[in-house]
Design an enzyme around this catalytic site. Sequence first.
Site, short mmCIF file in Angstrom:
data_model
loop_
_atom_site.label_atom_id
_atom_site.label_comp_id
_atom_site.label_asym_id
_atom_site.label_seq_id
_atom_site.Cartn_x
_atom_site.Cartn_y
_atom_site.Cartn_z
CB CYS A 65 36.44 -57.53 -3.55
SG CYS A 65 35.21 -57.67 -4.84
CB CYS A 68 33.56 -53.47 -3.97
SG CYS A 68 33.79 -54.75 -2.72
CB CYS A 114 32.64 -59.75 -2.70
SG CYS A 114 32.72 -58.17 -1.84
CB CYS A 117 30.36 -55.65 -4.73
SG CYS A 117 31.64 -56.78 -5.28
CB CYS A 137 38.86 -73.22 -4.31
SG CYS A 137 39.64 -73.60 -5.87
ZN LIG Z 1 33.36 -56.87 -3.69
#
Ligand SMILES: [Zn+2]
Length: 148
Positions: A65, A68, A114, A117, A137
Amino acid sequence: MLTWKSIISFTAKGNSTPDKRVEKSEQEWRTLLTEEQYKITRKKGTEPAHSGALCSTHKVGKYNCICCNAPLFDSTIKFESQSGWPSFTQPIKENAIKYIKDVSFGMIRVEVLCNICDAHLGHVFPDGPEPTGLRYCVNSEAITLENL
Ligand SMILES: [Zn+2]
């Protein structure tokens, strides 16, 4: 293994519990991210098709990510979808991703975020290859490749 049915169930009954949570103010995210990354991950934006740096790469590594740094996908589950965005058949582990029903733009889609976060990553569709039949995607700008 995740299936489309399990994803629909997450959108209806709630997502799996993340390993931890990272929460920051809009202002903190703005400082940490580029304008494009901020627009996509915190404001649910979409980068133009075929524009992303990670779209066609097949380097070995983990995709984390951008907000984070949590591991979300890896190169073994990345595939060439021809859609113009990096595409994966499953997350690195089940509780890495959060699923939300998205009815924007007059379509019913499943948004993927995610789970740590809440960064907007992209969408998941039930037209991917075996073994899951899923196509995650994802915007290039929402993830970063950590080479192994
Ligand atoms: Zn994240």
